[in-house]
Motif scaffolding. Structure first.
Motif, PDB file in Angstrom:
ATOM      1  N   LEU A  59       0.852  -1.188   0.000  1.00  0.00           N
ATOM      2  CA  LEU A  59       0.000   0.000   0.000  1.00  0.00           C
ATOM      3  C   LEU A  59       0.886   1.236   0.000  1.00  0.00           C
ATOM      4  O   LEU A  59       1.824   1.338   0.791  1.00  0.00           O
ATOM      5  N   GLY A  60       0.595   2.171  -0.889  1.00  0.00           N
ATOM      6  CA  GLY A  60       1.325   3.434  -0.900  1.00  0.00           C
ATOM      7  C   GLY A  60       0.722   4.394   0.108  1.00  0.00           C
ATOM      8  O   GLY A  60      -0.497   4.461   0.262  1.00  0.00           O
ATOM      9  N   GLU A  81      -1.948  -1.965  11.057  1.00  0.00           N
ATOM     10  CA  GLU A  81      -3.101  -2.648  10.471  1.00  0.00           C
ATOM     11  C   GLU A  81      -2.727  -3.340   9.168  1.00  0.00           C
ATOM     12  O   GLU A  81      -3.191  -4.453   8.885  1.00  0.00           O
ATOM     13  N   ALA A  82      -1.875  -2.698   8.359  1.00  0.00           N
ATOM     14  CA  ALA A  82      -1.435  -3.312   7.102  1.00  0.00           C
ATOM     15  C   ALA A  82      -0.697  -4.620   7.383  1.00  0.00           C
ATOM     16  O   ALA A  82      -0.924  -5.638   6.710  1.00  0.00           O
ATOM     17  N   ILE A  89       3.832  -1.479   3.502  1.00  0.00           N
ATOM     18  CA  ILE A  89       3.551  -0.108   3.086  1.00  0.00           C
ATOM     19  C   ILE A  89       4.798   0.528   2.493  1.00  0.00           C
ATOM     20  O   ILE A  89       5.923   0.204   2.872  1.00  0.00           O
ATOM     21  N   LEU A  90       4.573   1.406   1.547  1.00  0.00           N
ATOM     22  CA  LEU A  90       5.638   2.201   0.929  1.00  0.00           C
ATOM     23  C   LEU A  90       5.300   3.656   1.232  1.00  0.00           C
ATOM     24  O   LEU A  90       4.324   4.194   0.722  1.00  0.00           O
ATOM     25  N   GLY A 115      -2.955   0.109  -3.823  1.00  0.00           N
ATOM     26  CA  GLY A 115      -3.823   1.237  -3.518  1.00  0.00           C
ATOM     27  C   GLY A 115      -3.055   2.266  -2.718  1.00  0.00           C
ATOM     28  O   GLY A 115      -1.909   2.030  -2.321  1.00  0.00           O
ATOM     29  N   ILE A 116      -3.694   3.416  -2.474  1.00  0.00           N
ATOM     30  CA  ILE A 116      -2.981   4.528  -1.845  1.00  0.00           C
ATOM     31  C   ILE A 116      -3.811   5.143  -0.725  1.00  0.00           C
ATOM     32  O   ILE A 116      -5.019   5.365  -0.870  1.00  0.00           O
TER      33      ILE A 116
END
Length: 329
Positions: A59-60, A81-82, A89-90, A115-116
Motif C-alpha cells: 500500500l502506498g 493494520e497493514a 507499506i511504501l 492502492g494509496i
C-alpha cells in the motif's frame, strides 16, 4: 520456488503452500521447506509476484509533512493494520508540494502498489488541484483520503469533525472565563484549517462582545515576533492552536514574556503527541486519535481492494479533549 522444488523433489505448489503456512501441507513438510529456504537464501520478490497475481500486497502512503506528530501517529496506525492484514507499506512525503505529490502518485501508479492512503498537501488544497488524484482513481487504483479531504474526489475518507472539535475547545476556554481568545493556525489554507477556524468563530459568535483574534502563520520564522507583538499589545487570555507544534511554541513564547500559564493565558492545541505530554507545562490537547485514523483508513482501502463495488463512505473519528497544565480546572 522452482529451484527449491527441484532440490526437495516436491512440486512448486507444495513449496509455495508450505512457505505460506497452508493447512494443506503437513507440519513436517513445512519445516523441511522452510529450512531449505533459509539454507539457500530464498527471498520472495514482491514486485515479481505482483506481475503474476496483479497484486503487490503493498500500500502506498503519502504524508504531507514528516515533521508533524499527528501524521507520524497516523502512519503507525496504517503500518500496524497493514501488517496484520498481510500487507507492506511504501511511505512517501509530499512536503506540502503539489508538484511532489503529483510526481509521487505517478510513480506509485506504475504497478508499484495496490492502492494509496493519503492526506492532500497544502498546495493542492490552496490551488484546488485534484485532477491527479481523480485520474488515478479512474485508472482503477483505489485511494483512501484522511484528514485533508475534498468532496470533489470520490473515494473513501477518514476524518475528525474539525469544526465541532474546535468549537468545543473554544467553549471550554470561554466557559472558564476567557474573553480574548486568539486563534493561531499554520494550516489556514487547508480544509481542516478552514473548518477549525469556523468552529472557533462560531463559538465566539454565540457570546456578545467576543471578537475574533487570528494569527495566520505563513512562515514559522516570523511566528515568534508576530505572537510577541500580539501578546504585548492585546489582552489575550486564551489561545487555540490549530496544531501541536504551534501550541508548544505559544507556551514557550508566552512564558518568555512573563505570562503565567494557565493563570493568565490558557492554551489548547491539537494532536496528543509526546511533545504535548512533555512540554512545560504539559499542553491541553484535542486528541485526534491518529492511530485509529490510520487503522480505519487501511481497513477501508483493503476492503475496497477486495470489493471495488462498495459504496464510498466517510468515517468520522470522535476527538477527545485531554486536559493538562495549560488550562484551568
Amino acid at each position: 520456488l522452482k529451484e527449491l522444488a527441484k532440490i526437495l523433489k516436491v512440486s512448486v505448489s507444495t513449496v509455495s503452500k508450505a512457505l505460506n503456512d497452508s493447512y494443506e501441507i503437513s507440519e513436517a513438510t513445512k519445516k523441511k521447506v522452510k529450512t531449505a529456504a533459509i539454507k539457500y537464501n530464498y527471498s520472495p520478490n514482491l514486485l515479481a509476484q505482483g506481475l503474476k497475481t496483479k497484486r503487490t500486497k503493498i500500500l502506498g502512503v503519502i504524508i504531507p509533512d514528516m515533521r508533524a506528530p499527528f501524521f507520524i501517529r497516523v502512519l503507525r496506525g496504517i503500518e500496524k493494520e497493514a501488517s496484520v492484514q498481510g500487507y507492506h507499506i511504501l511511505t512517501c512525503f509530499s512536503n506540502e508540494s503539489f508538484t511532489k505529490e503529483k510526481a509521487t502518485l505517478d510513480m506509485l501508479s506504475q504497478g508499484n502498489v495496490d492502492g494509496i492512503i493519503m492526506a492532500l498537501c497544502k498546495e493542492s488544497q490552496e490551488q484546488g488541484k485534484y485532477e491527479h488524484v481523480n485520474e488515478l482513481i479512474s485508472k482503477g487504483i483505489p485511494v483512501t483520503l484522511f484528514d485533508r479531504i475534498d468532496d470533489r474526489i470520490k473515494c473513501d475518507k477518514v476524518v475528525i469533525n474539525d469544526f465541532e472539535s474546535t468549537y468545543n475547545a473554544t467553549k471550554v476556554l470561554i466557559n472558564a472565563g476567557a474573553r480574548n481568545v486568539l486563534f493561531i493556525s499554520p494550516i489556514s489554507t487547508t480544509s481542516i484549517g478552514k473548518d477549525r477556524f469556523r468552529g472557533y468563530a462560531h463559538a465566539l459568535s454565540e457570546r456578545p462582545n467576543l471578537n475574533e483574534r487570528v494569527l495566520h502563520i505563513e512562515e514559522y520564522k516570523d511566528f515568534s515576533s508576530d505572537l510577541n507583538r500580539i501578546l504585548k499589545e492585546d489582552k489575550i487570555d486564551a489561545i487555540i492552536a490549530a496544531n501541536e507544534l504551534t501550541g508548544i511554541s505559544a507556551i514557550n513564547i508566552a512564558t518568555r514574556l512573563g505570562f503565567k500559564i494557565p493563570q493568565q493565558i490558557s492554551i489548547i492545541g491539537f494532536t496528543n503527541g509526546l511533545l504535548s505530554m512533555n512540554s512545560n507545562p504539559p499542553l491541553t490537547t484535542m486528541s485526534q486519535h491518529g492511530k485509529d485514523i490510520g487503522k480505519v483508513a487501511t481497513q477501508k482501502l483493503i476492503n475496497r481492494l477486495k470489493n471495488k463495488n462498495l459504496e464510498f463512505t466517510t468515517t468520522v473519528i470522535e476527538t477527545t479533549l485531554i486536559k493538562r497544565g495549560t488550562t484551568k480546572n
